[in-house]
Scaffold this active site. Sequence first.
Site, short mmCIF file in Angstrom:
data_model
loop_
_atom_site.label_atom_id
_atom_site.label_comp_id
_atom_site.label_asym_id
_atom_site.label_seq_id
_atom_site.Cartn_x
_atom_site.Cartn_y
_atom_site.Cartn_z
CE LYS A 136 6.88 -2.60 0.79
NZ LYS A 136 5.78 -3.04 -0.07
CB ILE A 464 5.22 8.68 -7.59
CG1 ILE A 464 6.58 8.28 -8.16
CG2 ILE A 464 4.42 7.44 -7.27
CD1 ILE A 464 6.52 7.65 -9.54
CB CYS A 549 3.43 4.76 11.83
SG CYS A 549 4.81 4.64 12.98
CG ASP A 632 0.16 4.58 -7.29
OD1 ASP A 632 0.61 4.68 -8.44
OD2 ASP A 632 0.18 5.51 -6.47
CG HIS A 728 11.52 6.25 1.33
ND1 HIS A 728 11.34 5.89 0.01
CD2 HIS A 728 10.36 5.97 1.96
CE1 HIS A 728 10.12 5.40 -0.13
NE2 HIS A 728 9.51 5.44 1.03
#
Length: 793
Positions: A136, A464, A549, A632, A728
């Site tokens: 992040k 997940i 996005c 989460d 990812h």
Amino acid sequence: MTQHTTDTTGVTANREPISTPLQTSVSGFPRIGAHRELKRVIERYWKGECSIEEVRSQAQKLRRTHWQLQVDAGIDFIPSNDFSLYDQVLDTAVLLNAVPQRYAQLQFEQPEDTYFAVARGYQGAHGDIAALPMKKWFTTNYHYIVPEIESVDQIAVTGTKPFDEFIEAKNLGITTKPVLIGPFTFLKLARDAQNQPLSYDERTLAAFVKSYVEIIARFQELGAPWVQLDEPWLAHGVDEADLNALRSIYEQIVRNKGAVKVLVNTYFGHIADSYKTLVQLGIDGIGLDFVEGRQDNLDILQQVGIPQSVTLFAGVVSGRNIWRNNYELTLGVVDQLRDITQRSHANLVIATGCSLLHVPYTVELETQLDAEITQHFAFAQEKLGELVQLGRLATLPAEDREKDSEYRANRSLHSGNRVATDEQIRGQVQQLDDSDFVRLTHRQERLEIQQQEFNLPLLPTTTIGSFPQTAQVRKVRAQYRKHELTDEQYTQFIHQQIDEVIAHQERIGLDVLVHGEFERNDMVEYFGQHLNGYVFTQFAWVQSYGTRCVKPPVIYGDVSRREPITVAWSEYAQAQTKKIVKGMLTGPVTILNWSWPREDIAQREQALQIGLAIRDEVLDLQKHGIRIIQIDEAALREKLPLRRSQWHGEYLDWAIAAFRLVHSKVDPTTQIHTHMCYSEFNDIIEDIDAMDADVISFEASRGELVVLDAIVQSDFHTQVGPGVYDIHSPRVPSVDELAQRIRTIVSRIDSSQVWVNPDCGLKTRGNQETWPALEHMVEAAVQVRQELQNSGK
């Protein structure tokens, strides 16, 4: 700086002297385009549906459009090099040759393919390689690629992107202010080949200095008046070693900068502990954040002043929220800054607090929301107008401001209450006491009860939550939203998707299943649609990472649960199998952090309102037979203040409490999971344990499992699921690769405490990658499970 900048003499031919508006500066503009054009073309390229020339052409069109928007708005200091195909930190690494050689060895013909391999991994004819870690960006939901520097000897200016884009703008008649990640911040973000921070040794600092001096010299040749070096790391706070490194770097840059003016820009907080050092270095401009670091930055300016030779770039328009600027409050700050700079005979420019990368493109596209709502919004394009208006209003005498129509309209907009309050939900928050935040059964006792209840194997496997959102799923959801399908038709379709995914999970042998979340467009927006107090945009997209996005919903009023949210889908899924199906929820802190929050009440109160709503959902799931519930908190770390002294008082105390509120009333036989992703957890690991969940899963594969050290050192009691592969990336890890990763985990953590799962949800992946990867994961878990049992562990 644009070539059309206002004449700073304040005199127009044949007229009386007039008050010249303050100049304006933007730190960065959104890259993705009004309609996510950049995302679409890059993803088409990845699928082989267009050429790299089309990607380059679309990128050039977007840059031209964004520059022209700023010219037309009247911005004086317009950025270049703020555009990126994936990430600005990765761009800087490429510029400085700070990319591991293993990526160059893939031998792609196009440089963009190597660039994308670094960002998202690659598996194909050229080789098989994992992506670099992703983290992040400070306190935002933007993710950057963590640079890996194999040797500081490799640092050299080998890229041309910032120079090319400066020339590109100049050919359009626009002289820009090139923006780069500053050397100090880049050094702090980068890691060596062993995933350790870089040191401040002489060779390392010399390598960075040499490169940045060369960059600035090149911009001088090209005619750039200013170069902006972003140093947000300074908002973390610095020690003496940091200050010495900062001096060493910038003294040499200033000594060799020639005619170029250097702006050191900071944001995401105050820099009171490094300000004195910066202003003594001879830099030409300093950017301070008067949105997030307002009072501390004002105080240090009042105490120290500002040298006459320095231009203060004052960040007074937020790059982090969507609400209209309150001109009366902002001009109060600007008036103080004018007094300070005028006393020192310094220059003042007003600016965005940070890059506008973190807000949507324009409110003009939001045609389905009532104007009563949208009048309160300001996205990137509108913030340009706010900057210019503030620059004009700032130099007006007080009596003229009061007569100004734009000032009066803005003050009217911010007067009174925007929405009616919900006294019932506010009363519930006020009545909460300590018992509402404590689960009565101790965690160890719960664990023993749950082991008997579930009878799961060693190293239980799960995911997940989400599964791939195919084009068909998105199409049907859109049809339902447009009322082209009946409730019955839509429900039948989602049930069919659940049936298929439950059956597939059973076939590959997962131990704890999920229903796939096919009904959800987004993990936060979906929940907001079932809560009072939310409004939703059509096109307010913001870049999260690469081409990913998100479209955060807007908290517009007090929040409460309007109706059950996930119960029917979870109950249906559980009825299709004898295995346990997890209920899947988003936690209150993540819902808050991934929404556009209100600014008229405290974030703590908003989090507790949301927490009460999600608590209702948790108890409903339990009542309907859902025995494992995952709540989460992917964004828990995201809004952690940069300075450690503020962590608990300003954030963690209420954030952890909001999560505990959600599950404090469940039975000991109900197992509570949570999930976090793409942040550094080591320094808050004890706070995570204090959330009192039964199981926590988190991103670990890109971070090379370094969080395991913190788990071991902190005597962590929660069961853990360190992600064993990176979702990812499109690559499919082998069984051997995953088995070795699991062995590493159980060599550090008691195997009875470990779950096996991917890094994150799978909605952004394709089925062709997802199922083979999960099959390999299950096979690897079974293999290591057998090894442990054979060894008697």
